[in-house]
Design a protein around this motif. Structure first.
Motif, PDB file in Angstrom:
ATOM      1  N   PHE A  45     -81.044  22.480  16.576  1.00 25.88           N
ATOM      2  CA  PHE A  45     -81.386  22.793  15.187  1.00 25.88           C
ATOM      3  C   PHE A  45     -82.801  23.359  15.077  1.00 25.88           C
ATOM      4  O   PHE A  45     -83.748  22.847  15.691  1.00 25.88           O
ATOM      5  CB  PHE A  45     -81.279  21.517  14.355  1.00 25.88           C
ATOM      6  CG  PHE A  45     -81.838  21.637  12.967  1.00 25.88           C
ATOM      7  CD1 PHE A  45     -83.113  21.164  12.668  1.00 25.88           C
ATOM      8  CD2 PHE A  45     -81.102  22.228  11.959  1.00 25.88           C
ATOM      9  CE1 PHE A  45     -83.633  21.275  11.393  1.00 25.88           C
ATOM     10  CE2 PHE A  45     -81.612  22.343  10.676  1.00 25.88           C
ATOM     11  CZ  PHE A  45     -82.887  21.871  10.390  1.00 25.88           C
ATOM     12  N   TYR A  48     -83.150  24.731   8.049  1.00 27.07           N
ATOM     13  CA  TYR A  48     -82.057  24.644   7.083  1.00 27.07           C
ATOM     14  C   TYR A  48     -82.512  25.145   5.718  1.00 27.07           C
ATOM     15  O   TYR A  48     -83.598  24.784   5.255  1.00 27.07           O
ATOM     16  CB  TYR A  48     -81.593  23.197   6.977  1.00 27.07           C
ATOM     17  CG  TYR A  48     -80.721  22.881   5.796  1.00 27.07           C
ATOM     18  CD1 TYR A  48     -81.135  21.969   4.815  1.00 27.07           C
ATOM     19  CD2 TYR A  48     -79.492  23.497   5.637  1.00 27.07           C
ATOM     20  CE1 TYR A  48     -80.335  21.677   3.724  1.00 27.07           C
ATOM     21  CE2 TYR A  48     -78.681  23.209   4.549  1.00 27.07           C
ATOM     22  CZ  TYR A  48     -79.104  22.296   3.604  1.00 27.07           C
ATOM     23  OH  TYR A  48     -78.307  22.020   2.519  1.00 27.07           O
ATOM     24  N   LEU A  55     -85.351  23.548   3.136  1.00 27.16           N
ATOM     25  CA  LEU A  55     -85.479  22.100   2.969  1.00 27.16           C
ATOM     26  C   LEU A  55     -85.868  21.380   4.247  1.00 27.16           C
ATOM     27  O   LEU A  55     -86.324  20.231   4.181  1.00 27.16           O
ATOM     28  CB  LEU A  55     -84.178  21.512   2.417  1.00 27.16           C
ATOM     29  CG  LEU A  55     -83.750  22.011   1.045  1.00 27.16           C
ATOM     30  CD1 LEU A  55     -82.540  21.222   0.545  1.00 27.16           C
ATOM     31  CD2 LEU A  55     -84.892  21.914   0.040  1.00 27.16           C
ATOM     32  N   ASP A  56     -85.664  22.013   5.370  1.00 26.54           N
ATOM     33  CA  ASP A  56     -85.981  21.347   6.636  1.00 26.54           C
ATOM     34  C   ASP A  56     -86.345  22.414   7.654  1.00 26.54           C
ATOM     35  O   ASP A  56     -85.542  23.304   7.921  1.00 26.54           O
ATOM     36  CB  ASP A  56     -84.785  20.515   7.111  1.00 26.54           C
ATOM     37  CG  ASP A  56     -85.124  19.619   8.292  1.00 26.54           C
ATOM     38  OD1 ASP A  56     -86.062  19.914   9.055  1.00 26.54           O
ATOM     39  OD2 ASP A  56     -84.423  18.606   8.473  1.00 26.54           O
ATOM     40  N   TRP A  99     -74.909  19.855   4.185  1.00 30.57           N
ATOM     41  CA  TRP A  99     -74.509  19.745   5.573  1.00 30.57           C
ATOM     42  C   TRP A  99     -74.051  18.377   6.023  1.00 30.57           C
ATOM     43  O   TRP A  99     -73.854  18.159   7.183  1.00 30.57           O
ATOM     44  CB  TRP A  99     -75.583  20.301   6.494  1.00 30.57           C
ATOM     45  CG  TRP A  99     -76.924  19.663   6.382  1.00 30.57           C
ATOM     46  CD1 TRP A  99     -77.375  18.803   5.434  1.00 30.57           C
ATOM     47  CD2 TRP A  99     -78.001  19.907   7.237  1.00 30.57           C
ATOM     48  NE1 TRP A  99     -78.671  18.500   5.668  1.00 30.57           N
ATOM     49  CE2 TRP A  99     -79.096  19.146   6.760  1.00 30.57           C
ATOM     50  CE3 TRP A  99     -78.158  20.696   8.391  1.00 30.57           C
ATOM     51  CZ2 TRP A  99     -80.325  19.177   7.402  1.00 30.57           C
ATOM     52  CZ3 TRP A  99     -79.381  20.704   9.010  1.00 30.57           C
ATOM     53  CH2 TRP A  99     -80.452  19.952   8.518  1.00 30.57           C
ATOM     54  N   GLY A 100     -73.824  17.482   5.141  1.00 30.88           N
ATOM     55  CA  GLY A 100     -73.320  16.176   5.522  1.00 30.88           C
ATOM     56  C   GLY A 100     -71.957  16.244   6.163  1.00 30.88           C
ATOM     57  O   GLY A 100     -71.666  15.511   7.094  1.00 30.88           O
ATOM     58  N   THR A 101     -71.101  17.123   5.687  1.00 32.15           N
ATOM     59  CA  THR A 101     -69.766  17.216   6.259  1.00 32.15           C
ATOM     60  C   THR A 101     -69.776  17.983   7.578  1.00 32.15           C
ATOM     61  O   THR A 101     -68.827  17.905   8.327  1.00 32.15           O
ATOM     62  CB  THR A 101     -68.805  17.941   5.305  1.00 32.15           C
ATOM     63  OG1 THR A 101     -69.230  19.291   5.149  1.00 32.15           O
ATOM     64  CG2 THR A 101     -68.784  17.278   3.938  1.00 32.15           C
ATOM     65  N   GLY A 102     -70.813  18.726   7.823  1.00 30.92           N
ATOM     66  CA  GLY A 102     -70.952  19.423   9.097  1.00 30.92           C
ATOM     67  C   GLY A 102     -69.971  20.538   9.339  1.00 30.92           C
ATOM     68  O   GLY A 102     -69.838  20.993  10.460  1.00 30.92           O
ATOM     69  N   GLU A 103     -69.234  20.975   8.325  1.00 33.51           N
ATOM     70  CA  GLU A 103     -68.272  22.051   8.565  1.00 33.51           C
ATOM     71  C   GLU A 103     -69.024  23.371   8.507  1.00 33.51           C
ATOM     72  O   GLU A 103     -69.145  23.999   7.465  1.00 33.51           O
ATOM     73  CB  GLU A 103     -67.146  22.011   7.542  1.00 33.51           C
ATOM     74  CG  GLU A 103     -65.977  22.898   7.920  1.00 33.51           C
ATOM     75  CD  GLU A 103     -64.682  22.436   7.304  1.00 33.51           C
ATOM     76  OE1 GLU A 103     -64.692  21.503   6.470  1.00 33.51           O
ATOM     77  OE2 GLU A 103     -63.640  23.005   7.653  1.00 33.51           O
ATOM     78  N   LEU A 104     -69.547  23.750   9.639  1.00 35.17           N
ATOM     79  CA  LEU A 104     -70.374  24.937   9.745  1.00 35.17           C
ATOM     80  C   LEU A 104     -69.558  26.125  10.219  1.00 35.17           C
ATOM     81  O   LEU A 104     -68.702  25.986  11.092  1.00 35.17           O
ATOM     82  CB  LEU A 104     -71.523  24.693  10.723  1.00 35.17           C
ATOM     83  CG  LEU A 104     -72.403  23.477  10.458  1.00 35.17           C
ATOM     84  CD1 LEU A 104     -73.452  23.328  11.546  1.00 35.17           C
ATOM     85  CD2 LEU A 104     -73.054  23.573   9.100  1.00 35.17           C
TER      86      LEU A 104
END
Lengths: 115, 114
Positions: A45, A48, A55-56, A99-104
């Motif tokens: 990573f 983001y 945010l990050d 991005w909690g679900t991570g479906e990228l």
């Protein structure tokens, strides 16, 4: 567009040059991520964005790395004064929500070689 | 913090044989777990994901994975390997509940022998 598009696909830079890598996410996707994938490693990573807000950026390896997404769609990753250790594939991914679900959804990547 | 460990950077199986790719995770809170596949010269593609519903998760192309909390594992399996399964497979984890990073493993390259 139908998928995440990255350009250029391949970039060769001389050490010390600046490079810019572009990412066109899937239309309407709120979240955008940059990852760095060194040879033989998994994606690491970098940063983001949620819409235009970064945010990050905790994964950016140095202050030579800078990313922006000024209008909440296209993003650019800029690397200043490139070094040999910057050689890697830079992956962009987008997600419809957070991005909690991570479906990228990933692009094919930009392969950077620094000589 | 969260992490995943993939055992075996290279796995070879014969066509028609069972595929088993191992992944163990470390997480301080209930995780979300994923398997992504990367075919040559293509982007990563989501195979399947676990998000705290059924522990046995079915994905695309006949793959499935079982979440085992007691073993902190999320191994990927397919009963019968096909030549088209040759690719690199990445296990990944994120933390449930809001805004969290997705952390990837080092990857396992699957070779299918005719």
């Amino acid at each position: 567009g139908a998928g995440v598009s990255q350009s250029p696909r391949y970039k060769v830079a001389k050490r010390g040059q600046d490079v810019a890598l572009r990412c066109d996410p899937i239309s309407g996707h709120v979240s955008l991520f940059w990852y760095q994938q060194a040879l033989g490693q998994g994606p690491e990573f970098l940063t983001y964005f949620q819409n235009e807000a970064q945010l990050d950026k905790s994964g950016l390896p140095s202050d030579r790395f800078f990313a922006e997404r000024p209008e909440g769609s296209v993003s650019t990753l800029k690397i200043q004064r490139t070094q040999q250790e910057d050689s890697a594939v830079y992956l962009c991914a987008s997600s419809l929500v957070g991005w909690g679900t991570g479906e990228l959804f990933f692009g094919e990547g930009s392969r950077l070689t620094v000589l | 913090a969260q992490s995943v460990t993939q055992l075996g950077s290279h796995v070879s199986v014969s066509e028609g044989a069972l595929v088993l790719l191992r992944c163990n995770y470390s997480s301080s809170v209930p995780p979300y777990l994923f398997w992504y596949v990367q075919y040559p010269n293509q982007g990563l593609q989501l195979l399947l994901k676990y998000t705290s519903a059924a522990t046995l998760v079915k994905g695309i192309n006949g793959f499935e994975a079982e979440f085992k909390k007691s073993e902190t594992s999320f191994h990927l399996t397919k009963p019968s390997a096909h030549m088209s399964d040759a690719a690199e497979y990445f296990c990944a984890v994120s933390l449930s509940g809001g805004y969290q990073k997705v952390t990837f493993g080092i990857g396992t390259k699957l070779q299918v022998i005719p």
